[in-house]
Write a protein that holds these residues in place. Structure first.
Motif, PDB file in Angstrom:
ATOM      1  N   PRO A 178      64.386  -4.968  -7.413  1.00 15.32           N
ATOM      2  CA  PRO A 178      63.691  -4.372  -7.074  1.00 15.32           C
ATOM      3  C   PRO A 178      64.420  -4.989  -5.230  1.00 15.32           C
ATOM      4  O   PRO A 178      64.840  -6.008  -4.981  1.00 15.32           O
ATOM      5  CB  PRO A 178      62.370  -5.427  -6.728  1.00 15.32           C
ATOM      6  CG  PRO A 178      62.476  -6.247  -8.103  1.00 15.32           C
ATOM      7  CD  PRO A 178      63.908  -6.405  -8.171  1.00 15.32           C
ATOM      8  N   THR A 179      63.852  -3.623  -4.702  1.00 14.34           N
ATOM      9  CA  THR A 179      65.051  -4.102  -2.746  1.00 14.34           C
ATOM     10  C   THR A 179      64.632  -4.144  -1.838  1.00 14.34           C
ATOM     11  O   THR A 179      64.535  -3.679  -1.060  1.00 14.34           O
ATOM     12  CB  THR A 179      66.579  -3.338  -3.065  1.00 14.34           C
ATOM     13  OG1 THR A 179      65.412  -1.880  -2.818  1.00 14.34           O
ATOM     14  CG2 THR A 179      66.652  -2.784  -4.569  1.00 14.34           C
ATOM     15  N   VAL A 180      62.376  -3.635  -2.149  1.00 16.60           N
ATOM     16  CA  VAL A 180      61.467  -3.793  -0.878  1.00 16.60           C
ATOM     17  C   VAL A 180      61.939  -5.120   0.194  1.00 16.60           C
ATOM     18  O   VAL A 180      62.375  -6.291  -0.775  1.00 16.60           O
ATOM     19  CB  VAL A 180      60.535  -3.892  -1.193  1.00 16.60           C
ATOM     20  CG1 VAL A 180      60.514  -2.104  -2.118  1.00 16.60           C
ATOM     21  CG2 VAL A 180      60.089  -4.924  -2.048  1.00 16.60           C
ATOM     22  N   PRO A 181      61.488  -4.909   1.545  1.00 19.23           N
ATOM     23  CA  PRO A 181      62.220  -6.464   2.308  1.00 19.23           C
ATOM     24  C   PRO A 181      60.505  -7.150   1.839  1.00 19.23           C
ATOM     25  O   PRO A 181      59.608  -7.157   1.164  1.00 19.23           O
ATOM     26  CB  PRO A 181      60.986  -5.326   4.209  1.00 19.23           C
ATOM     27  CG  PRO A 181      61.435  -4.094   3.602  1.00 19.23           C
ATOM     28  CD  PRO A 181      61.099  -3.802   2.079  1.00 19.23           C
ATOM     29  N   SER A 182      60.867  -8.011   2.418  1.00 17.27           N
ATOM     30  CA  SER A 182      60.344  -9.401   2.337  1.00 17.27           C
ATOM     31  C   SER A 182      59.324  -9.387   2.920  1.00 17.27           C
ATOM     32  O   SER A 182      58.551  -9.589   1.788  1.00 17.27           O
ATOM     33  CB  SER A 182      60.677 -10.712   2.440  1.00 17.27           C
ATOM     34  OG  SER A 182      61.097 -11.185   4.040  1.00 17.27           O
ATOM     35  N   SER A 183      58.643  -8.784   3.527  1.00 19.59           N
ATOM     36  CA  SER A 183      56.694  -8.698   3.955  1.00 19.59           C
ATOM     37  C   SER A 183      56.478  -7.856   2.655  1.00 19.59           C
ATOM     38  O   SER A 183      54.316  -8.403   2.880  1.00 19.59           O
ATOM     39  CB  SER A 183      56.970  -8.438   5.744  1.00 19.59           C
ATOM     40  OG  SER A 183      58.089  -6.696   5.638  1.00 19.59           O
ATOM     41  N   SER A 184      56.606  -7.119   1.997  1.00 16.23           N
ATOM     42  CA  SER A 184      55.707  -6.694   1.619  1.00 16.23           C
ATOM     43  C   SER A 184      56.258  -6.668  -0.049  1.00 16.23           C
ATOM     44  O   SER A 184      55.391  -5.883  -1.104  1.00 16.23           O
ATOM     45  CB  SER A 184      55.867  -4.894   1.564  1.00 16.23           C
ATOM     46  OG  SER A 184      57.294  -4.687   1.754  1.00 16.23           O
ATOM     47  N   PHE A 185      57.377  -7.240  -0.238  1.00 14.04           N
ATOM     48  CA  PHE A 185      57.301  -7.446  -1.741  1.00 14.04           C
ATOM     49  C   PHE A 185      56.771  -8.712  -2.834  1.00 14.04           C
ATOM     50  O   PHE A 185      56.457  -7.723  -3.633  1.00 14.04           O
ATOM     51  CB  PHE A 185      58.673  -9.292  -1.945  1.00 14.04           C
ATOM     52  CG  PHE A 185      59.241  -8.930  -3.202  1.00 14.04           C
ATOM     53  CD1 PHE A 185      60.491  -8.424  -3.009  1.00 14.04           C
ATOM     54  CD2 PHE A 185      59.184  -9.798  -3.960  1.00 14.04           C
ATOM     55  CE1 PHE A 185      61.607  -8.150  -4.617  1.00 14.04           C
ATOM     56  CE2 PHE A 185      60.136  -9.980  -4.937  1.00 14.04           C
ATOM     57  CZ  PHE A 185      60.766  -8.473  -5.369  1.00 14.04           C
ATOM     58  N   HIS A 221      51.549 -15.423   6.161  1.00 16.29           N
ATOM     59  CA  HIS A 221      52.581 -14.578   6.931  1.00 16.29           C
ATOM     60  C   HIS A 221      52.914 -14.558   8.140  1.00 16.29           C
ATOM     61  O   HIS A 221      52.241 -14.943   8.874  1.00 16.29           O
ATOM     62  CB  HIS A 221      51.790 -13.279   6.474  1.00 16.29           C
ATOM     63  CG  HIS A 221      52.827 -12.447   6.881  1.00 16.29           C
ATOM     64  ND1 HIS A 221      53.606 -11.310   7.179  1.00 16.29           N
ATOM     65  CD2 HIS A 221      53.467 -11.707   6.174  1.00 16.29           C
ATOM     66  CE1 HIS A 221      54.826 -10.306   7.164  1.00 16.29           C
ATOM     67  NE2 HIS A 221      54.592 -10.126   5.288  1.00 16.29           N
ATOM     68  N   PRO A 222      54.508 -15.028   8.459  1.00 16.43           N
ATOM     69  CA  PRO A 222      54.896 -14.791   9.633  1.00 16.43           C
ATOM     70  C   PRO A 222      54.846 -13.969  10.592  1.00 16.43           C
ATOM     71  O   PRO A 222      55.024 -14.123  11.623  1.00 16.43           O
ATOM     72  CB  PRO A 222      56.721 -14.571   9.569  1.00 16.43           C
ATOM     73  CG  PRO A 222      56.858 -14.435   8.193  1.00 16.43           C
ATOM     74  CD  PRO A 222      55.780 -14.483   6.950  1.00 16.43           C
ATOM     75  N   GLU A 223      54.253 -12.946   9.955  1.00 17.36           N
ATOM     76  CA  GLU A 223      53.462 -12.002  11.442  1.00 17.36           C
ATOM     77  C   GLU A 223      51.634 -11.744  11.266  1.00 17.36           C
ATOM     78  O   GLU A 223      51.672 -10.999  11.825  1.00 17.36           O
ATOM     79  CB  GLU A 223      54.067 -10.460  10.804  1.00 17.36           C
ATOM     80  CG  GLU A 223      55.347  -9.704  11.199  1.00 17.36           C
ATOM     81  CD  GLU A 223      56.060  -9.078   9.979  1.00 17.36           C
ATOM     82  OE1 GLU A 223      55.768  -7.715  10.086  1.00 17.36           O
ATOM     83  OE2 GLU A 223      57.233  -9.162   9.666  1.00 17.36           O
TER      84      GLU A 223
END
Lengths: 350, 563
Positions: free
Chosen positions: A78-85, A114-116
């Motif tokens: 898996p290589t997706v960004p942490s925000s959608s991991f 979530h930080p956003e």
């Protein structure tokens, strides 16, 4: 007897530039299923055999069906960004079985809240609600054999077939061997490390220093200043990393020191670019609006600063960076503040 | 904690026909089984040694360490020909002529190793016999009951009109029905906490009491020095574990024995903490060697039997006492050896049949309770299992765990992988230990008293604290009572979260709980662990070390902050 590492098809999840680079590396030895969430991306890869600015190896098959990916691939990256991991892992989870092995390559953290999310300024972070990607995989799936891939692996250089090396970290020798077997080539070396948490935090925390290094470069402050920043940045990473549950040794390896040197000097790094553009007068919003891919370091600064507060670890660089990014302090002023900081001993983390 | 089951509702045996008991199978096929175990250990050791150098080293180590053992730690239970045997092995080893062809020498060395394995196996293997099992089972409580009715045995005890069955003293709680179902679905490995040498007898008896077929269990060979214990142990299904023997041949033989019995479907029991908890804390560091045999046995099942394999179920258990007779020796050793290497206690309060006997008598007549708590059954990866023994993931979906042993679709033997799995299993087990630990009134008051004393002497470290003369220690009753109430509230809140269990006697008015605790805490020791000085309204202790010992049972829950 069948060679136990002779996997037929390897899965890669995430069709960003790094996912594509990993798929191409693996494709030298194996068939690859590259998962793209959006159907258009899959179609586009099929049509053009190009993705994220790279040629796509003929043995890579794009796919948008997670069930198929899990059924055909015993090993998945898996290589997706942490925000959608976490959301991605939850989608994948129903199809995963105990025999699967997962090696992620994401240099970010999972945080709740979530930080956003709105009101993130009020969020309090500790190891209770901040997880590494390997911890997310263990929490959300039945898989036990997990690993992390980290190191100086700028996607564009990998795509240009320049030589490089990476670290596969896992508690299991088997995962390291498996990762090495599928990734290794004459231009790509694979090292192993048992301290998965250490390797993950190395890769994650270095992004913050990469942003700062971009700013120092953008302000044209010279090599002495950058060397100072990188060195003190590393000690900050280590001080924080050691209270978060990692062995400090990982920070001196490819995933820490190695990646730090690469990203702190390279415009190919997204995080470096964010700092650079900030120093050149753009606002964070402007930068985010035009960046093609996520710079993990921005969220990591938010999380790392709070973690430092929680565990009472002073993080002058990360704290200053936080003010520059989110409190509207001018990068020059931030730098002046850093130079005032009463640093004591040169090496205080060993 | 549910109240103990009324006597009338006795648990029926799960498997009525004793010929169907897995351990009976083992008895019937003993020679065959030992032969298989011998082959297993022999080939494992050959593999482990690598080459002829390695084989020599194995044998040399065994000969050397065994001679030291015989000289320094001889036990009553040791075979008479011990010295003779090892002298012979040594002689034969030394007689090897280095000029002879290597193959010939190797063959001789392998022969000696095989011989040693065989000897060890016969020592380890149990001697379960149904007839004597039934007898021992009946004898245990009844002997005591009968004897106790003769008042002259213990003139200080008034027992008129009281029934004296073990049953009344022991409460069974926890996942008993689930456990009863699982003994017919697969192999159960029961892992109790360990505080007293009495544990082995109580748990063996308890297993029968809840209707389970007898378990095969690993018990310290030192226990067999006490004839009375040895009598029951042999008949209740014990096999022998000798902690003095640290040579690799012995360790491998023991592990393979344990692994193969589990693999053959024989329900097993061992104390995963290895020895009795010296400081009475809930065990948090387990011996991974024996535990790994459960993981290995499960893998071997999948390897050999494929889809017909049976499952291995892990069931942590907790044995809870108001008083541990050996406490003075245990805590003394803990304090003396803190941070240093462990040594083996050869003599303690239970090391003679007579002392054990008088203890059990006191134990039964003074109404000291024991609670046996059975934890949530799990598979060897720590997943919950349902009543059919199927493994469940966090969302309650059934999963096939054989995949965890597979690499690219094939089951493989991977020692490093299994050592990680064992480590994770150990974490799950200790987590359960904390959850099924039952807080007694005695633990509660000891905890509060010791923490108050610690707080009043904030500048002293533990060792300094324990050296304070007991006379100088006084805890004002009013404060004590207040803190007991606070910690009890905290315990009840923890219980709500499933993080500990509490005894029913902890629920009444605080004064009642304190009275109950004072009456029970370490009641058979010559010094009073805690008592109430009514005139001065103070709680005092005659032995701080013992107080510390009983206090430790509630360590690790963060209760200190309520003091």
């Amino acid at each position: 007897m069948k060679d136990i590492y002779d996997i037929e098809t390897v899965g890669v999840i995430g069709s960003g530039s790094f996912g594509t680079a990993v798929a191409n590396l693996v494709a030298k030895n194996h068939k690859v299923l590259l998962y793209a969430r959006r159907e258009e991306v899959k179609e586009e890869i099929l049509r053009s055999r190009k993705n994220a600015g790279q040629d796509v190896h003929p043995r890579v098959t794009p796919c948008s069906d997670m069930e198929r990916l899990a059924a055909e691939c015993p090993l998945i990256f898996p290589t997706v960004p942490s925000s959608s991991f976490r959301a991605m892992i939850r989608d994948l989870s129903p199809f995963l079985k105990p025999h699967h092995i997962l090696i992620h390559a994401t240099k970010g953290l999972d945080a709740d809240p979530h930080p956003e999310s709105p009101g993130w300024e009020e969020a309090k972070y500790s190891r209770e609600n901040v997880k590494t990607m390997s911890e997310v995989m263990l929490e959300e799936t039945v898989v036990l054999r997990v690993g992390a891939m980290a190191g100086p692996n700028l996607a564009m250089e990998l795509a240009a077939r320049k030589p490089a090396a990476t670290v596969i970290a896992s508690e299991y020798d088997e995962v390291i061997r498996m990762g090495r077997r599928v990734l290794r080539s004459e231009r790509f070396q694979v090292y192993g490390n048992h301290d998965i948490i250490g390797v993950e935090f190395s890769g994650v925390l270095k992004n913050t220093i990469a942003i700062a290094s971009g700013a120092v470069t953008g302000l044209d402050l010279g090599e002495n200043a950058r060397a100072l920043l990188i060195t003190k940045g590393l000690s900050e990473m280590i001080r924080l990393g050691s209270v978060l549950g990692s062995d400090t040794r990982a920070f001196f390896g490819l995933a820490g020191m190695g990646d730090l040197v690469a990203t702190c000097n390279s415009r190919l790094s997204r995080n470096f670019t964010v700092g650079y553009r900030l120093a050149r007068g753009e606002s964070l919003d402007e930068i985010m609006a035009t960046a093609s891919e996520v710079a993990e370091g921005i969220n990591t600064v938010k999380i790392a600063k709070r973690l430092g507060e929680h565990y009472r670890v002073r993080l002058p660089i990360i704290e200053t960076l936080y003010d520059v990014l989110f409190a509207g302090i001018d990068p020059r002023e931030g730098l002046a503040r850093l130079m005032q900081f009463p640093y004591g001993r040169d090496v205080d983390f060993l | 904690m549910a109240e103990g089951r009324p006597e009338k509702l006795k648990y029926e045996p799960v498997i009525a026909d004793h010929r169907q008991w897995p351990i009976a199978w083992l008895t019937r096929h003993k020679e065959e089984f030992l032969k298989e175990a011998e082959e297993q250990s022999f080939s494992d050791l050959i593999k482990m040694a690598g080459d002829s150098e390695g084989l020599r080293a194995l044998l040399e180590q065994a000969i050397y360490l065994e001679h030291i053992r015989i000289k320094r730690h001889p036990w009553k239970v040791d075979p008479e020909d011990d010295q003779e045997y090892w002298d012979r092995i040594e002689k034969e080893f030394l007689a090897l002529n280095p000029l002879n062809p290597e193959a010939e020498q190797n063959e001789k060395i392998q022969g000696l190793i095989r011989d040693i394995i065989r000897r060890y196996l016969h020592e380890i293997a149990g001697e379960f016999r149904y007839g004597t099992y039934k007898l021992a089972r009946k004898l245990l409580p009844h002997t005591f009951a009968t004897l106790l009715n003769r008042k002259q045995l213990d003139p200080g005890t008034r027992i008129v009109g009281r029934s004296l069955h073990l049953k009344e003293k022991i409460q069974f709680v926890g996942h008993i029905e689930h456990l009863r179902k699982l003994v017919t679905k697969g192999t159960v490995v029961l892992l109790p906490t360990h505080s007293s040498n009495l544990d082995s007898i109580l748990i063996g008896w308890g297993i029968d009491e809840i209707g389970l077929p007898p378990f095969h269990y690993g018990a310290g060979l030192n226990l067999f020095n006490v004839r009375l214990i040895a009598y029951f142990m042999n008949r209740l299904g014990a096999y022998k574990v000798d902690r003095r023997k640290k040579n690799k041949i012995y360790l491998k033989t023991l592990k393979d024995y344990s692994m193969l019995t589990i693999e053959k479907g024989v329900h097993s029991l061992f104390f995963p903490g290895g020895t009795r908890s010296r400081d009475n804390r809930v065990e948090s560091k387990l011996k991974l060697g024996l535990l790994s045999t459960a993981v290995e046995a499960q893998r071997k099942q999948f390897e050999d039997k494929g889809t017909r394999s049976s499952k291995v179920f892990i069931v942590p258990a907790s044995i809870n006492y108001h008083v541990v007779l050996e406490a003075p020796t245990l805590i003394e050793e803990y304090l003396k050896r803190e941070g240093k290497q462990r040594y083996i206690i050869e003599k303690d309060e239970l090391s003679s049949s007579y002392r054990l006997f008088t203890f059990i008598i006191k134990f039964l007549t003074r109404g000291s309770q024991v609670a046996l708590s059975f934890g949530k059954p799990m598979d060897v990866f720590g997943h919950d299992v349902d009543e059919e023994g199927r493994s469940l993931d966090k969302n309650g979906n059934v999963i096939d765990i054989d995949g965890y042993f597979k690499s690219n679709g094939v089951i493989t033997e991977d020692e490093q992988r299994e050592s990680r799995y064992t480590q994770k299993l150990a974490e799950k087990i200790t987590d359960q230990f904390y959850r099924i630990n039952i807080a007694f009134s005695s633990h509660l008051i000891a905890f509060v008293a010791f923490e108050l004393i610690r707080r009043m002497n904030g500048d002293l470290d533990l060792f300094e604290l324990l050296r304070i003369p007991p006379k100088e220690i006084k805890v004002p009753y009013r404060e004590f009572r207040e803190k007991v109430a606070a910690v009890r509230e905290a315990l009840l809140a923890l219980k709500e979260e499933g993080r500990i269990d509490v005894a029913p006697h902890l629920l009444g008015p605080v004064e009642e709980v304190i009275r109950h605790g004072l009456q029970n805490v370490g009641v058979f020791h010559s010094k009073r662990v805690l008592k109430y000085n009514k005139k001065k309204l103070e709680i005092v202790s005659e032995d701080l070390k013992l107080l510390y010992f009983y206090h430790n049972r509630l360590e690790g829950y963060g209760l200190e902050r309520y003091i």
